[in-house]
Each structure stands twice: as C-alpha cells, then as structure tokens.
Scaffold this motif. Structure first.
Motif, PDB file in Angstrom:
ATOM      1  N   ASN A  90       0.735  -1.236  -0.072  1.00  8.64           N
ATOM      2  CA  ASN A  90       0.045   0.020  -0.098  1.00  8.64           C
ATOM      3  C   ASN A  90       0.831   1.299  -0.042  1.00  8.64           C
ATOM      4  O   ASN A  90       1.989   1.220   0.623  1.00  8.64           O
ATOM      5  N   ASP A  91       0.412   2.174  -0.723  1.00  7.20           N
ATOM      6  CA  ASP A  91       1.064   3.405  -0.890  1.00  7.20           C
ATOM      7  C   ASP A  91       0.246   4.607  -0.926  1.00  7.20           C
ATOM      8  O   ASP A  91      -0.810   4.494  -1.742  1.00  7.20           O
ATOM      9  N   PHE A  92       0.393   5.786  -0.443  1.00  4.69           N
ATOM     10  CA  PHE A  92      -0.228   7.070  -0.868  1.00  4.69           C
ATOM     11  C   PHE A  92       0.964   8.143  -1.277  1.00  4.69           C
ATOM     12  O   PHE A  92       1.856   8.352  -0.846  1.00  4.69           O
TER      13      PHE A  92
ATOM     14  N   PRO B 252       5.746   2.635  -5.642  1.00  2.43           N
ATOM     15  CA  PRO B 252       5.577   3.648  -6.554  1.00  2.43           C
ATOM     16  C   PRO B 252       6.468   4.839  -6.323  1.00  2.43           C
ATOM     17  O   PRO B 252       7.034   4.748  -5.273  1.00  2.43           O
ATOM     18  N   PHE B 253       6.897   5.604  -7.169  1.00  2.00           N
ATOM     19  CA  PHE B 253       7.702   6.568  -7.044  1.00  2.00           C
ATOM     20  C   PHE B 253       6.903   8.017  -7.738  1.00  2.00           C
ATOM     21  O   PHE B 253       6.033   7.850  -8.493  1.00  2.00           O
ATOM     22  N   THR B 254       7.391   9.059  -7.461  1.00  2.00           N
ATOM     23  CA  THR B 254       6.856  10.305  -7.744  1.00  2.00           C
ATOM     24  C   THR B 254       8.011  11.081  -8.581  1.00  2.00           C
ATOM     25  O   THR B 254       9.259  11.096  -8.225  1.00  2.00           O
ATOM     26  N   THR B 255       7.665  11.790  -9.777  1.00  2.00           N
ATOM     27  CA  THR B 255       8.685  12.693 -10.543  1.00  2.00           C
ATOM     28  C   THR B 255       8.145  13.955 -10.362  1.00  2.00           C
ATOM     29  O   THR B 255       7.063  14.470 -10.543  1.00  2.00           O
ATOM     30  N   TYR B 256       9.126  14.993 -10.090  1.00  2.00           N
ATOM     31  CA  TYR B 256       8.872  16.458  -9.917  1.00  2.00           C
ATOM     32  C   TYR B 256       9.571  17.136 -10.806  1.00  2.00           C
ATOM     33  O   TYR B 256      10.785  16.724 -11.420  1.00  2.00           O
ATOM     34  N   GLY B 257       8.948  18.056 -11.548  1.00  5.35           N
ATOM     35  CA  GLY B 257       9.508  18.744 -12.721  1.00  5.35           C
ATOM     36  C   GLY B 257       9.364  20.318 -12.792  1.00  5.35           C
ATOM     37  O   GLY B 257       8.164  20.903 -12.234  1.00  5.35           O
ATOM     38  N   LEU B 258      10.390  20.930 -13.389  1.00  7.84           N
ATOM     39  CA  LEU B 258       9.952  22.419 -13.615  1.00  7.84           C
ATOM     40  C   LEU B 258      10.459  22.490 -15.122  1.00  7.84           C
ATOM     41  O   LEU B 258      11.142  22.136 -15.703  1.00  7.84           O
TER      42      LEU B 258
END
Length: 696
Positions: A419-421, A476-482
């Motif tokens: 489980n993940d949020f 799961p992983f999160t991608t951050y972008g500018l």
C-alpha cells in the motif's frame, strides 16, 4: 546528382535552421474559444494561457485525406508526424491524443473527416486533470445533424518486404444521433531483420566472459488490426452521451539464427519469440449540463486483454551440435481493467474550477510454463482525488492543482500486499507578453506504479548466464519537474523555446546480482534517483506563404541516473523536421528524424534514424500517394546498450527498409451534413498490461 543535392540542402535546413510561422493580430485571452462559425483562410495560432489553439484553413482541409494528414499539413511547432509509420511526437515525446476532450487513438484520428475539424489545441503543460502525459493534442470537431461520410485508404510497399496499411471509416447522422464504424489493418511480412550483439558478463567467481553474437538469418512478422463501433447522442445545451465497442488484435513474431563466439569457442543459437494479444474494449461517457456554466461528467472504460508470450532460446556447440542451454519461457495472460471517473466543472468569466475522483482496477492472471506450470493472480487498485483552479488577472494567468493517489497491490497466492499514498501538486504561471508571445513557468509532479513484469515473482532463464525475476516489494515513485518556456508568433515565424528539469527519487531501475548457484540475477529496485535536463527549440518558418513551410524540433538532453549499484551519465541530441512544398493539387513532404540516446536504468536506447520523401496528388475525391524511405545516406537501425557493472551488452538492429518505395491512395466522400463525435470533458482508460517472456 542535382536531386540529391537539393534534397540534402532541404533536410539540412530542416534540422539546423529555425522554422515555423503563424502571423496573427493580438487576441485577448479567454478560457474558451468557439470557432465553429469562423471562416479561416490561413492557419493562425491563438496563444492562450494553458494551450495553443490552431485553426486549419479551408485549403489545408481540402488537401488532407484524413485527420492525421491534416495534423501533418498544419505544421504546428514542435509537432513531428511520421505519416508512413503512423507516429506523432511533441518535442520528441509521445503525446496523449484526444477528440473533443476524450482520450482516443491514432487510428481514430486517421478516420476523422478533415472538413469537420474546427481547431486543434496543443497543450504542452497539462495539469493534474490529464495525469502523467508530456503533452496533449486535442482535436475539436463540429458536425451538423444529418448526412454521412465515408473514407477508405491503403498503402503498399513495392518490394519483397510486404508492408501495408489500410483503413476505412463510415459515419451516419440523424437528428441528435450519430453512428460510427471504423477499422485499421497494418501488416509487415517477409521482413528480415538481423542483429549484431556484443556482451560481457562478470561472473560470481571474478572471471569475465565476452561474447559476440551475429545473426545469419532473421525473420519477422507483425500485425495490428482493430475495429470500432460507436453511437453518440448530443444535445450540447443539456446532455451528451457516447458509447463505443472495439476489438484490437496485435501479433508480433521474431525468429533468428546465428553464431556466437566466446573467447576461442564457437556455438550456434536459435532465438524465437511469439506474442499475440486480443483486446475487446467497452466505453461509456455522459455529461450533463446543470446550468450556470456547471457540468457533471461520468466516464467508464473497460477492457480485457487475452494474450500469450513465448520465448525460445536454444544454444549448441559447433560442429558437435551438443546442447549448451535450451530455454522455453511461455506465459498465458488474462488481464482485465476498469477505469471510472466522475468530475464536476464550474466556469466563470475569468476562472475555472474542476474537481473529480478516479478509480482504476486491474485483475491479472498469469500462467507461466518455464519448466513447470505455475499460476499467479495480481490485484491492483488505484483511487485518485484531484482538483484544479485557474484564474486570470489581467495579463497573468495562474493555475494550481493537487492530486492524492492511494495505491494497493496484492498477490493472491502468497497474500503479499503493498500500500502507498502519493501527493502530487501542480502549479503554472503564464504571462501574456502581447503580440502573440507568452512566458510560462510550470511546476508539475506525477506518480508511477510498478508494471506487471517488474513485480512478477516467477524466475525466467534468459540464457546460459542470466535469469530474470521481478520484485514484488517495489514501491511507486513520484517525478517532480520544472519547465520554463517562451512562445512567440510573428509574421512568417513562430515557435517555442523551453528548458526542462525533472527528478525522480526512488525511480524503478534495473539491478544485477547473483543467484546462490552463481548465475547473474536481473531484477528491479527503487533507486536513489533519476534526473533529466532538456532544452527544446521548436520553430516553424513560412519560406514562401502558401508554397513552402519548414517545421522542426532540436532538443539537447542530459541524463543522470543513480541506480541501486551504479551511476551513469549520458548526453544526447534529438532532431526532427519536415519541409512541405505545396502547388495546386500536388504536395511534396520531406521528413527526417535523428533519434536521441535515451537513458533509463542501465539501458541506453537509440531508436532508428529515419527520413523519407512523400509526394501526393489530389483529384476530386481521390488522392494518390508515393513514398520513398531513406532515399539518401546510410540507414541507422535501433541500438540498445546495457551498461551495468555486472552485465554489459550492445545490440544493433539492421533492417532492410532502406530505400523502400510504397504507393497508396485515399478516397473520401460526404453527403448532406453530419455530426462527428461530441464534446467530452472527462477521460478514462482501463489500460490493461501484458507480461512478456524474458529474453534478450
């Protein structure tokens, strides 16, 4: 000699010179624009705060045989279209395609009647409503309420290589109702690719093995086919309903024979794969107008993927013909997906609010036959809540959004669950500089969940040295972008310049280790991080108005990849361009693409470099087409390099498509008046996955 010189000069200009143009007067910004009754004589662009709006001219519609051809003839900045391979890229990346705001496929875009396309919206900074897509192309169609449309087209290669694309579509309208049926069939036969394979393994005892594999025989066969039927009921002032049923059939088969040289030893091998997949799909959509610029939307999409994936690898000594290794990986899949979305939208004169919920369900059954039979069931559920608000203050437009995603995955046989949020915000600042130019700063984030292959608990042998097994503990992983971008539009010259940065902590990367038996163990793990830096320049220039336009993209790319036990850095350049010459009923297009070396995990992939010439002539309702692939220079096939510390390999693909000639036709006819689809404001996709048998 002179023809080659002319072609070379045009292609050099495409890939090295600025290119793109849309002259227009300053247009005040607004959240929506209705162009249904506008008569357009050129192809202007309106730069809005969250999208660029392009209006095809009557002449462009007339010389376009379908929706894809129209997009190509419009020559939008940064949009590269390979009409031969049926591919669309925006700044070198695959965009999401939509018709009237609903997610669609390139085959359905091909089936559109160009006469009904009112405008095309290019969204290069999608918000949380669109999810994790690099760009969106939204085609807005307007259709009267009676009549019909029919289109049929075909393309066939004139060589031993049997290449063919065929498609057709019929639309009928009556009152508020529309009936559609369309189909697509594409085949590749008598295709003889070969590979040059070099690899090096560091064994568990400290010794290394270097091998060179050369194919002496290659055979490939591919098939893509689909048929889709749809019914829509449209009363825009009150209710819109859309429902469709489709069936896809995809098939890929490869067979290779060759020789392997290991130090002083020589062996022979056979490498064969077989991957058929059938997918029925059902779609339902409805939106209801509550009045006072308020809308409720419901969207549902379901699909069932039935497939097989077989991989056979046999290696034997020469000339004794004694078996060294024989691997036969077989997987039978039954994967069901369901996507539901409900959304509420409220608009004001200078602002817009959107809020919604999504639920994505996947139920996967995988039957493995890798020496012994085993069956595994995986359940995956993703619940998402999102909201977004946009507001304009003078020349400044602000947009902010947030998405919360709960992810649950479970393997039924061992009861293991994860489980993940994930919390993913998005913010965009847009400044209208006037005279058709703007400056945009965007911060975005999105989440990525592990695939079926990456989490599979079954061990599959690849060759005499390697095995593969997924990792069910992946997160799961999160991608951050500018992204900072500048867009301009001046007489005969327009385009975009942007700089992008993205960071993916915990990205899922390849990982190598050793089994207790000493074999190299290939799996996946959450890494330290993955970073990308992009600079994109996408201009378009009208050299001679109404006669010659040049459109292109040049992108510099830098990758930094910190894997579980390695650190890799890569620099690359991507270039793509089209020069289009139009005179009366003739259109000559020259397209060229230089692929970049994309780094992900240990794998650096460079897809094929490709160029072609396309000449078409339109006579009344008929269009005749001739295409010449790779007419000059050396053809460069796909190249894949794995740069791991334990296992290294380099695979160069050689295919016989260089200088292939094809001929084709297109016929379209309409009668009366019709409506081609409805405005949809929500989009869901069940997106079933397939697991492929492990192999090289």
């Amino acid at each position: 000699m002179y023809s080659r010189l002319i072609i070379s000069s045009i292609m050099a200009l495409m890939l090295g010179a600025p290119c793109k143009v849309f002259a227009q007067p300053p247009v005040p910004d607004s959240l929506s624009v209705d162009l249904e009754e506008v008569t357009v004589k050129a192809t202007p662009v309106i730069r809005k705060s969250d999208r660029d709006v392009y209006m095809p001219s009557a002449a462009t519609k007339e010389r376009s045989g379908g929706g894809l051809a129209l997009l190509n003839n419009m020559q939008m900045p940064g949009v590269g279209i390979n009409t031969f391979m049926k591919e669309i890229k925006v700044n070198g990346e695959i965009p999401e395609l939509r018709i009237n705001n609903r997610r669609t496929t390139i085959e359905k875009v091909m089936a559109l009647d160009p006469a009904n396309i009112a405008r095309v919206e290019l969204i290069t900074n999608p918000g949380v409503r669109y999810g994790k897509v690099p760009a969106v192309i939204n085609i807005i169609v307007r259709n009267p309420d009676s009549g019909g449309f029919m289109k049929i087209s075909g393309e066939q290669a004139l060589s031993d290589f049997n290449f063919g694309n065929y498609d057709g579509a019929v639309s009928l309208n009556h009152g508020y109702s529309q009936f559609d049926i369309n189909g697509y069939y594409s085949i590749r036969k008598n295709f003889h690719p070969t590979r040059l394979y070099n690899e090096r393994f560091l064994l568990s005892d400290g010794h290394s093995v270097t091998r060179a594999l050369t194919d002496t025989l290659g055979h490939a066969e591919m098939l893509w086919a689909n048929i889709n039927t749809a019914y829509s009921y449209s009363r825009p002032d009150k209710i819109n309903i859309y429902t469709s049923f489709g069936f896809d059939r995809n098939f890929e088969s490869y067979y290779y024979e060759g020789r392997t040289k290991t130090d002083e030893n020589m062996s022979g091998y056979t490498d064969q794969s077989f991957n058929p997949v059938s997918t029925p799909q059902l779609h339902f959509y409805m939106d209801y107008n509550l009045g006072r610029k308020q809308t409720l939307i419901f969207d549902a999409d379901g699909s069932l993927g039935l497939g097989r994936s077989n991989r056979l690898n046999h290696e034997e000594t020469l000339p004794q013909h004694e078996t060294l290794v024989s691997v036969n990986n077989r997987i039978r899949s039954r994967n069901a997906g369901l996507a539901l979305e409900g959304m509420y939208m409220k608009e004001w004169d200078a602002s817009r609010f959107t809020a919604g919920v999504r639920y994505n369900l996947a139920r996967n059954r995988e039957e493995y036959n890798t020496g012994e039979k085993s069956v595994f069931h995986q359940r995956k559920d993703v619940e998402t809540i999102f909201s977004e608000y946009m507001h304009r203050i003078g020349k400044i437009t602000l947009r902010g959004g947030v998405s919360g995603e709960f992810w649950h995955s479970e393997y039924v046989e061992n009861g293991k669950s994860t489980n993940d949020f994930m919390f993913t915000p998005d913010f965009t600042f847009n400044w209208d500089l006037g005279s058709g130019s703007n400056l945009t700063l965007n911060y975005s984030s999105y989440s990525t969940t592990p695939s079926l292959t990456e989490t599979s608990v079954v061990t599959q042998q690849i060759d005499a040295y390697q095995v593969q097994r997924g990792n069910p503990d992946l997160k799961p992983f999160t991608t951050y972008g500018l992204k900072l971008s500048y867009g301009w539009s001046i007489p005969r010259f327009a385009g975009n310049l942007s700089a992008r940065w993205s960071r993916s902590p915990g990205a899922i990367m390849e990982y190598n280790g050793y089994t207790p038996e000493g074999m190299i163990f290939n799996t996946w793990a959450n890494s330290t991080g993955y970073t990308q830096y992009f600079i994109d320049f996408s201009p378009r220039i009208t050299v001679v108005p109404g006669l010659l336009t040049i459109n292109g993209t040049v992108s510099f790319r830098h990758y930094r990849n910190h894997g579980p036990n390695y650190m890799l850095i890569s620099n690359s350049i991507y270039a793509e361009g089209t020069a289009q010459l139009t005179h009366k009923n003739f259109t000559l297009s020259i397209y060229a693409k230089k692929s970049s070396r994309n780094l992900w995990g240990q794998t650096q992939t460079r897809y094929e470099d490709f160029h072609m010439m396309n000449l078409s002539y339109r006579y009344r309702n008929f269009e005749f087409i001739a295409t010449w692939l790779n007419p000059i220079g050396e053809y460069r096939g796909q190249e894949i390099e794995k740069r791991g510390p334990i296992a290294w390999s380099k695979n160069r693909f050689c295919t016989p498509v260089a200088r292939t000639v094809s001929v084709g036709f297109n016929y379209k006819i309409d009668w009366g008046r019709k409506r081609n689809g409805i405005d949809r404001k929500a989009n869901t996709s069940s997106g079933v996955e397939q697991t492929k048998a492990a192999g090289k």
